[in-house]
Design an enzyme around this catalytic site. Structure first.
Site, mmCIF file in Angstrom:
data_model
loop_
_atom_site.group_PDB
_atom_site.id
_atom_site.type_symbol
_atom_site.label_atom_id
_atom_site.label_comp_id
_atom_site.label_asym_id
_atom_site.label_seq_id
_atom_site.Cartn_x
_atom_site.Cartn_y
_atom_site.Cartn_z
ATOM 1 N N GLU A 139 1.076 -1.231 -0.094
ATOM 2 C CA GLU A 139 0.082 -0.337 0.094
ATOM 3 C C GLU A 139 0.907 1.398 -0.015
ATOM 4 O O GLU A 139 2.228 1.574 1.460
ATOM 5 C CB GLU A 139 -0.840 -0.314 1.346
ATOM 6 C CG GLU A 139 -1.981 1.408 1.285
ATOM 7 C CD GLU A 139 -2.858 1.504 2.327
ATOM 8 O OE1 GLU A 139 -2.985 -0.257 2.881
ATOM 9 O OE2 GLU A 139 -3.659 2.203 2.296
ATOM 10 N N LYS B 211 -6.690 -0.489 12.276
ATOM 11 C CA LYS B 211 -6.467 -1.018 10.822
ATOM 12 C C LYS B 211 -4.235 -0.196 9.713
ATOM 13 O O LYS B 211 -3.530 -0.886 10.142
ATOM 14 C CB LYS B 211 -7.423 -1.065 9.567
ATOM 15 C CG LYS B 211 -6.585 -1.009 7.962
ATOM 16 C CD LYS B 211 -6.183 -0.517 7.536
ATOM 17 C CE LYS B 211 -5.490 -0.847 5.819
ATOM 18 N NZ LYS B 211 -5.051 -0.164 5.092
ATOM 19 N N ASP C 244 4.790 -14.368 11.896
ATOM 20 C CA ASP C 244 3.455 -15.081 11.534
ATOM 21 C C ASP C 244 2.106 -13.726 11.254
ATOM 22 O O ASP C 244 1.429 -13.680 12.351
ATOM 23 C CB ASP C 244 3.000 -16.222 12.738
ATOM 24 C CG ASP C 244 1.748 -16.391 11.916
ATOM 25 O OD1 ASP C 244 0.842 -16.274 11.325
ATOM 26 O OD2 ASP C 244 1.482 -17.588 12.061
ATOM 27 N N HIS D 164 -1.675 10.450 0.713
ATOM 28 C CA HIS D 164 -1.472 9.641 0.688
ATOM 29 C C HIS D 164 -2.488 9.426 -1.368
ATOM 30 O O HIS D 164 -1.027 8.447 -1.774
ATOM 31 C CB HIS D 164 -2.903 8.534 0.957
ATOM 32 C CG HIS D 164 -3.662 6.636 0.396
ATOM 33 N ND1 HIS D 164 -2.964 5.937 1.021
ATOM 34 C CD2 HIS D 164 -4.392 6.726 -0.140
ATOM 35 C CE1 HIS D 164 -3.138 5.195 0.261
ATOM 36 N NE2 HIS D 164 -4.169 4.950 -0.670
HETATM 37 P P1 HMG Z 1 4.843 15.115 3.639
HETATM 38 O O1 HMG Z 1 4.976 16.136 4.588
HETATM 39 O O2 HMG Z 1 4.263 15.806 2.052
HETATM 40 O O3 HMG Z 1 6.420 14.199 3.424
HETATM 41 O O4 HMG Z 1 4.155 13.671 4.452
HETATM 42 P P2 HMG Z 1 7.689 15.309 3.227
HETATM 43 O O5 HMG Z 1 7.919 15.315 2.048
HETATM 44 O O6 HMG Z 1 8.038 16.923 3.361
HETATM 45 O O7 HMG Z 1 8.543 14.294 3.349
HETATM 46 C C1 HMG Z 1 9.223 14.316 5.213
HETATM 47 C C2 HMG Z 1 9.272 13.112 5.431
HETATM 48 O O8 HMG Z 1 8.091 12.231 5.333
HETATM 49 C C3 HMG Z 1 10.129 12.612 4.702
HETATM 50 O O9 HMG Z 1 11.743 13.062 5.401
HETATM 51 C C4 HMG Z 1 10.241 11.127 5.153
HETATM 52 O O10 HMG Z 1 10.869 10.562 5.778
HETATM 53 C C5 HMG Z 1 8.657 10.442 4.584
HETATM 54 P P3 HMG Z 1 13.065 12.768 4.429
HETATM 55 O O11 HMG Z 1 13.350 11.342 4.217
HETATM 56 O O12 HMG Z 1 13.073 13.755 3.318
HETATM 57 O O13 HMG Z 1 13.990 13.599 5.597
HETATM 58 N N1 HMG Z 1 8.390 10.339 3.169
HETATM 59 C C6 HMG Z 1 8.778 9.926 2.210
HETATM 60 N N2 HMG Z 1 9.990 8.885 2.415
HETATM 61 C C7 HMG Z 1 10.183 7.931 1.629
HETATM 62 N N3 HMG Z 1 9.316 7.849 0.254
HETATM 63 C C8 HMG Z 1 8.265 9.306 -0.017
HETATM 64 C C9 HMG Z 1 8.393 10.124 1.575
HETATM 65 N N4 HMG Z 1 7.417 11.279 1.043
HETATM 66 C C10 HMG Z 1 7.763 11.570 2.267
HETATM 67 N N5 HMG Z 1 8.448 9.718 -1.153
HETATM 68 C C11 HMG Z 1 3.384 11.224 3.731
HETATM 69 C C12 HMG Z 1 3.738 13.025 3.324
HETATM 70 C C13 HMG Z 1 2.595 10.551 3.578
HETATM 71 C C14 HMG Z 1 4.520 11.375 5.181
HETATM 72 C C15 HMG Z 1 2.043 12.299 5.288
HETATM 73 O O14 HMG Z 1 1.168 12.679 4.151
HETATM 74 C C16 HMG Z 1 2.036 10.952 5.555
HETATM 75 O O15 HMG Z 1 2.230 10.968 7.306
HETATM 76 N N6 HMG Z 1 0.305 10.618 5.493
HETATM 77 C C17 HMG Z 1 -0.751 9.726 5.882
HETATM 78 C C18 HMG Z 1 -0.128 8.301 5.038
HETATM 79 C C19 HMG Z 1 -1.173 7.478 5.743
HETATM 80 O O16 HMG Z 1 -1.500 7.151 6.545
HETATM 81 N N7 HMG Z 1 -0.661 6.381 5.114
HETATM 82 C C20 HMG Z 1 -1.084 4.694 6.019
HETATM 83 C C21 HMG Z 1 -2.187 4.195 4.540
HETATM 84 S S1 HMG Z 1 -4.626 4.961 4.666
HETATM 85 C C22 HMG Z 1 -4.493 3.901 5.853
HETATM 86 O O17 HMG Z 1 -4.735 2.478 5.076
HETATM 87 C C23 HMG Z 1 -4.962 4.540 7.210
HETATM 88 C C24 HMG Z 1 -5.921 5.174 7.775
HETATM 89 O O18 HMG Z 1 -7.079 5.026 6.999
HETATM 90 C C25 HMG Z 1 -6.258 4.911 9.221
HETATM 91 C C26 HMG Z 1 -6.597 5.467 9.757
HETATM 92 O O19 HMG Z 1 -7.900 5.785 9.414
HETATM 93 O O20 HMG Z 1 -6.626 6.024 11.844
HETATM 94 C C27 HMG Z 1 -5.412 6.445 7.533
#
Ligand code: HMG
Length: 451
Positions: A89, A284, A300, A397
């Site tokens: 994901e 989740k 596991d 996301h």
């Molecule tokens: P951002 O602020 O746009 O990121 O966040 P950034 O570009 O400023 O970068 C900050 C840091 O984020 C980076 O530091 C990395 O650590 C990481 P750096 O490496 O530059 O020193 N980062 C990355 N790491 C690897 N590859 C990348 C990357 N981009 C940033 N391409 C971010 C962007 C996605 C991190 C933020 O918006 C976020 O945390 N969003 C949450 C996303 C999430 O939770 N996804 C899970 C799937 S959704 C789900 O299934 C769960 C849910 O339903 C659960 C719930 O409801 O509670 C949400």
């Protein structure tokens, strides 16, 4: 497209791998040659490694590939880890990395191992007087421990083994139903095989004990062992991971000050403690992180998931596994989670990538791995909630999902580059990317015609 008729087969398991692939390809697919090639294209180039992978399961045809990534900068109990994660994901690894980076400058993750006890049960039925059974149980217990000494020898040398065996009278729930409930310490192994071997022997000792005891007569000499198996519910194999800092150190988020953020975040966690619909999604999100590390270390994940969800329902209602406290100017966020994992045994050392994952983590003990997994789960939860109570989840996301959409549209390298730049400032959705690529292709066509 005409669907090929589904067929059944006898002796499939005895066929060679190639013959299995041929049979599948010829009987279920329109283009058998393509399917044969595709399945074989995922074989490991090293035949020895492929043989190991084939041995993990049955009727193996090929390998199902998943991305293997890392989340660096996890400061846990003063050590910095680069954590391996296997997940399909988008945004999960980015979110974990982002939360790890955030907390690394605020004291990091602190963990506490609350317990490491695992459970196994022998379920049996017996028609007799419970008081008699209770009276002979100390003798039976001695015999159960004595008869398994050869199985427990090595584990005892490592400081583990059988911790206790209890007799449970379950006849108020099911006629004649009793249980031997045993607790185990399995050190660095998950211990499933160790526990099950002990339990199966307990079953034999139990049967023998009743048959040969002069205290029991007639029907009382017959014990019917229904089954002997470990329990994947291990509430006493528990770890707590915590992050905390003064509220003002949280910083500002998207125009929201730290106090407001802490308040909203706390309420979001409380909602997941109250409402099972929200709790399920909340948990989740936690398992997004935990499962990814569990998979990367070949533990596991079914056992971890079922246990986590049972634990989340321990008071009768399904609730959030994490908790939050905003008090006296301090933001505190923590998770209590049972994690029966191993760093030796099972596939942990046999799977070539799992072996590397453990090396990447500095070859941790099982309790250290519990700490790492719980911290990743908490980080994942923090990142998701941080997004949910500020920007909303879709922004981050979808930013990460952009490449999947572009791949789906078979975007060229040049188109991908332009799209990534364009969508830095635009909201990503399937239709916005489709429209953008269409415009791009249209403009290119026009300029080609002009030239
Ligand atoms: P951002 O602020 O746009 O990121 O966040 P950034 O570009 O400023 O970068 C900050 C840091 O984020 C980076 O530091 C990395 O650590 C990481 P750096 O490496 O530059 O020193 N980062 C990355 N790491 C690897 N590859 C990348 C990357 N981009 C940033 N391409 C971010 C962007 C996605 C991190 C933020 O918006 C976020 O945390 N969003 C949450 C996303 C999430 O939770 N996804 C899970 C799937 S959704 C789900 O299934 C769960 C849910 O339903 C659960 C719930 O409801 O509670 C949400």
């Amino acid at each position: 497209m005409e669907q090929k008729r589904q067929k059944s087969v006898k002796g499939f398991s005895k066929l060679s791998k190639e013959d299995k692939i041929n049979w599948i390809a010829n009987n279920f697919f329109q283009n058998p040659t393509l399917v044969q090639k595709e399945l074989m294209s995922f074989w490991h180039p090293n035949a020895k490694q492929q043989k190991i992978l084939d041995g993990f399961s049955e009727n193996t045809l090929s390998n199902f590939v998943m991305p293997y990534g890392v989340a660096p900068n996890f400061l846990i109990n003063g050590h910095t880890y680069c954590v391996p994660m296997v997940i399909e994901e988008s945004s999960v690894v980015a979110a974990a990395s982002s939360a790890a980076k955030f907390w690394s400058t605020r004291g990091g993750f602190k963990t506490e191992i609350i317990g490491t006890t695992k459970i196994g049960q022998v379920h049996f039925s017996w028609e007799g007087n419970y008081e008699t059974l209770k009276a002979v149980f100390p003798k039976l217990k001695e015999k159960l421990i004595e008869d398994t000494l050869h199985i427990t020898a090595n584990m005892r040398k490592r400081g583990g083994g059988i911790l206790d065996i209890e007799l449970l009278n379950m006849t108020h729930l099911e006629p004649n139903y009793y249980q031997l409930k045993a607790s185990f310490e399995t050190c660095d192994s998950m211990g499933a095989n160790f526990i099950n071997s002990n339990l199966e022997l307990f079953g034999k000792t139990l049967t023998h004990f009743f048959q040969n005891s002069s205290l029991f007569k007639g029907k009382e000499q017959e014990v019917n062992v229904i089954m002997a198996i470990l329990s994947n519910y291990t509430p006493d194999c528990l770890v707590r991971a915590t992050v905390e800092c003064p509220i003002e150190q949280l910083g500002n988020f998207e125009g929201m000050d730290s106090k407001m953020f802490a308040r909203k975040f706390n309420t979001a966690v409380n909602i997941a403690r109250i409402d099972p619909y929200r709790a399920t999604t909340h948990n989740k999100g936690i398992f997004n992180g935990i499962d990814a590390v569990v998979l990367a270390t070949a533990n596991d994940f079914r056992a971890i998931e079922s246990c986590g969800h049972a634990y989340a329902s321990r008071d009768g209602q399904y609730r959030s596994l994490s908790q939050c406290l905003v008090e006296h100017g301090v933001f505190k966020f923590w998770i209590d989670i049972p994690l029966a994992v191993g760093t030796v045994g099972g596939l942990t050392r046999l799977h070539p990538m799992a072996n590397r994952s453990l090396e990447l983590l500095g070859n941790p003990s099982a309790t250290e791995l519990m700490s790492i997994m719980a911290s990743v789960g908490l980080a994942q939860n923090f990142a998701a909630l941080k997004s949910l109570v500020t920007t909303g989840i879709q922004k981050g996301h979808m930013k990460m999902h952009l490449l999947n959409i572009l791949n789906h549209m078979e975007a060229s390298e040049a188109e991908t580059k332009q799209a990534v730049i364009f969508f830095e400032k635009e909201a990503v959705s399937f239709s916005s990317v489709r429209d953008y690529i269409a415009t791009l292709r249209n403009n290119n066509q026009i300029s080609t015609l002009k030239n």
